[in-house]
Scaffold this motif. Sequence first.
Motif, PDB file in Angstrom:
ATOM      1  N   LYS A   3     -11.071  -7.482  28.933  1.00 36.71           N
ATOM      2  CA  LYS A   3     -10.405  -7.271  29.329  1.00 36.71           C
ATOM      3  C   LYS A   3      -9.223  -5.753  29.262  1.00 36.71           C
ATOM      4  O   LYS A   3      -8.891  -5.664  30.385  1.00 36.71           O
ATOM      5  N   SER A   4      -8.864  -6.625  28.053  1.00 34.78           N
ATOM      6  CA  SER A   4      -7.579  -5.625  27.002  1.00 34.78           C
ATOM      7  C   SER A   4      -8.546  -3.845  27.655  1.00 34.78           C
ATOM      8  O   SER A   4      -7.467  -3.191  27.623  1.00 34.78           O
ATOM      9  N   LYS A   5      -9.136  -3.951  27.159  1.00 35.87           N
ATOM     10  CA  LYS A   5     -10.009  -2.281  27.436  1.00 35.87           C
ATOM     11  C   LYS A   5      -9.837  -1.815  28.498  1.00 35.87           C
ATOM     12  O   LYS A   5     -10.315  -0.924  29.068  1.00 35.87           O
ATOM     13  N   ILE A   6     -10.409  -3.167  29.765  1.00 36.03           N
ATOM     14  CA  ILE A   6     -10.847  -2.218  31.134  1.00 36.03           C
ATOM     15  C   ILE A   6      -9.205  -2.244  31.361  1.00 36.03           C
ATOM     16  O   ILE A   6      -8.820  -0.808  32.148  1.00 36.03           O
ATOM     17  N   ALA A   7      -8.415  -2.576  31.182  1.00 40.91           N
ATOM     18  CA  ALA A   7      -6.708  -2.509  31.553  1.00 40.91           C
ATOM     19  C   ALA A   7      -6.394  -1.306  30.294  1.00 40.91           C
ATOM     20  O   ALA A   7      -5.869  -0.154  32.151  1.00 40.91           O
ATOM     21  N   LYS A   8      -6.855  -0.521  29.795  1.00 44.66           N
ATOM     22  CA  LYS A   8      -7.177   0.891  29.135  1.00 44.66           C
ATOM     23  C   LYS A   8      -7.759   1.610  29.924  1.00 44.66           C
ATOM     24  O   LYS A   8      -6.833   2.643  30.627  1.00 44.66           O
ATOM     25  N   ASN A   9      -8.616   1.437  30.329  1.00 45.39           N
ATOM     26  CA  ASN A   9      -9.469   2.790  31.151  1.00 45.39           C
ATOM     27  C   ASN A   9      -8.425   2.604  32.354  1.00 45.39           C
ATOM     28  O   ASN A   9      -8.482   3.677  33.197  1.00 45.39           O
ATOM     29  N   LYS A  10      -7.805   1.178  33.290  1.00 47.01           N
ATOM     30  CA  LYS A  10      -7.960   1.769  34.759  1.00 47.01           C
ATOM     31  C   LYS A  10      -6.155   2.385  34.606  1.00 47.01           C
ATOM     32  O   LYS A  10      -6.005   3.297  34.998  1.00 47.01           O
ATOM     33  N   GLU A  11      -5.296   2.297  33.455  1.00 41.38           N
ATOM     34  CA  GLU A  11      -3.881   3.064  32.973  1.00 41.38           C
ATOM     35  C   GLU A  11      -4.755   4.820  32.738  1.00 41.38           C
ATOM     36  O   GLU A  11      -3.867   5.320  33.326  1.00 41.38           O
ATOM     37  N   ALA A  12      -5.815   4.775  32.284  1.00 46.19           N
ATOM     38  CA  ALA A  12      -6.788   6.547  32.191  1.00 46.19           C
ATOM     39  C   ALA A  12      -6.729   6.731  33.852  1.00 46.19           C
ATOM     40  O   ALA A  12      -7.525   8.023  33.386  1.00 46.19           O
ATOM     41  N   THR A  69      -5.492  10.353  35.280  1.00 44.82           N
ATOM     42  CA  THR A  69      -6.662  11.155  34.303  1.00 44.82           C
ATOM     43  C   THR A  69      -7.749  11.473  34.262  1.00 44.82           C
ATOM     44  O   THR A  69      -8.466  12.253  34.281  1.00 44.82           O
ATOM     45  N   THR A  70      -8.607  10.321  33.681  1.00 45.68           N
ATOM     46  CA  THR A  70     -10.357  10.458  34.898  1.00 45.68           C
ATOM     47  C   THR A  70     -10.620  10.857  36.076  1.00 45.68           C
ATOM     48  O   THR A  70     -11.488  11.951  35.862  1.00 45.68           O
ATOM     49  N   PHE A  71      -9.637  10.531  36.560  1.00 47.20           N
ATOM     50  CA  PHE A  71     -10.071  11.269  38.281  1.00 47.20           C
ATOM     51  C   PHE A  71      -8.968  12.557  39.069  1.00 47.20           C
ATOM     52  O   PHE A  71      -8.595  12.225  40.001  1.00 47.20           O
ATOM     53  N   LYS A  72      -8.561  13.206  38.266  1.00 50.44           N
ATOM     54  CA  LYS A  72      -7.864  13.775  37.811  1.00 50.44           C
ATOM     55  C   LYS A  72      -8.269  15.200  38.918  1.00 50.44           C
ATOM     56  O   LYS A  72      -7.268  15.496  39.569  1.00 50.44           O
ATOM     57  N   ASN A  73      -9.199  15.861  38.854  1.00 48.37           N
ATOM     58  CA  ASN A  73     -10.227  16.532  39.741  1.00 48.37           C
ATOM     59  C   ASN A  73      -9.980  16.034  41.316  1.00 48.37           C
ATOM     60  O   ASN A  73      -9.692  16.767  42.198  1.00 48.37           O
TER      61      ASN A  73
END
Length: 555
Positions: free
Chosen positions: A488-497, A500-504
């Motif tokens: 759950k913690s890793k999913i939350a960190k990915n979501k916070e990013a 940046t991940t979908f910047k383009n």
Amino acid sequence: MKKRLVFISGTAAVVALAFVLFAFNKEPQDNAFEIAKNLQIFTTLYKEVNSYYVDELNPSKTMRTSIDAMMKSLDPYTVFISEDEIEDYRTRTTGEYGGIGATIGTRNNKVLVIMPHEDTPAKRAGLKIGDEILQINEVKVNAKNYNDVSKLLKGQPGTEVELIIKRYGATQTEKVKIKRERIKINHLPYYDIFEGNIGYVQLTEFTAGAAHSIQKAVEELKNKGAKSIILDLRGNPGGLLHEAINLANLFIPKDVDVVSTKGKIAEWNKTYKTLKMPLDMAIPLVVLINGNSASASEIVAGVIQDYDRGVLVGQRSFGKGLVQSTRLLAYNCQAKITVAKYYTPSGRCIQAIDYSQKDKDGKAGKIPDSLRRAFKTRAGRTVYDGAGLEPDIVLEKEELSPIAQNLIAKNLLFEYANEYVLKNPQPNVKSAKDFVLSDADYQNFVAWVKNKDYAYTTDLEKNFQNLVETAKKEKVYDNLQSDFNLLKSKIAKNKEADLTTFKNEIRELLEMEICTRYFYEKGQVEARFDDDKELAEAIKILKEPKRYQEILKKK
């Protein structure tokens, strides 16, 4: 003028209807008794409910509910049009109305100007995207009565309407007076030359004059050096049948089949042919379609494919192979009724949903693959019926990321574009094609949006929650809780990013919104070009004549 609802006796209604049925002989006589019987039942039921129901009823509203339910049970295109709705219906079919020439919408419970169209009273009066409309003449408006806003803005050409608006970021209101004109909806928002000799034309609707507009655009592009044409019908929902026929006629010979219609009434069945000499039968042609290209768009694209006249690129089309006819009713009402199916020159009907077969919940399903039939184009290529048009070159539809969808749904991209233009009143480029949102500008957006509510749920989070519920159901959650917490913690960190991940992707959407503020409809179209994979593929095909010919000859 007050409207009166006239009640007639059940017997009188049945006698009148039976006379109509037999006089016109449009229904088999063995159905006449069933129709008359059920109408009598309905008439007596309607009177009893209206007379004795515990609460006071609105007879017109009650009747409209029953009419809409009957129409809905048939198909989405068979509809009742009341006298009050005739003007809106006429606008959709003719593309003309009396008004100010602006698209109005709701955002965050406000009535806003979404687009003041070129060369209209709204644009000349200085209305801008994002302006909030607070009052029209003496009527205060809000999102709750949005449906009335359009009616208030429309009216006889030459009459004046007074708006009280509030500009984005302003504290004071403004009074704007606008004289209404006869507005013609622009079904041809954009055409231009790409790569030096490739003409591009976008058609959004088949309203009156659409084919003539395309003809003029293609002639102009050819005069500017166009050696090939891209016809963009993506998102075009269709419209007038004769406009589709006339458009197809621009590229195929005179006196050949364009479309056939077949329905229950045999004398209405007809085959429509081209009536004029074509504009150009030789110029290489690519037609862009997608899942929202329907009806008249599919007729044109189907004709081009069946005669091997051009290459179709994109995604499978919507699959609307039904023809509607407008029938006049009493009290200035009308009904738009599905009366036939249409067939392309190869003989296929591209209707994708079978409304005659519905499940117990009343839901119609798609025509199964096992019932789809094969047909041949003029050059012998195999095409199929029953599921829209499959392009010659199929490109996968690109889905927006959950965060991008959420930013759109919560109007945050729309709002930030207003914010950006407020701080940058003039564009630093001459064309939307050249506009680029810098990294610094994007980081300003990230900082701005983090103070907004853009909470959303990703597919990964949904699947994770399902996994947790399954673990609890199978009573193994306690043993796996530490693992679940880590995941759950890793999913939350990915979501916070995600920003940046979908910047383009997000930046492209922002650029389009901002360009719309600077360059309006033209900017909205041009801003998409640098990330338009279907358009890029069409250009690539037209720059490779050998490949173009191979596609059209491939068995």
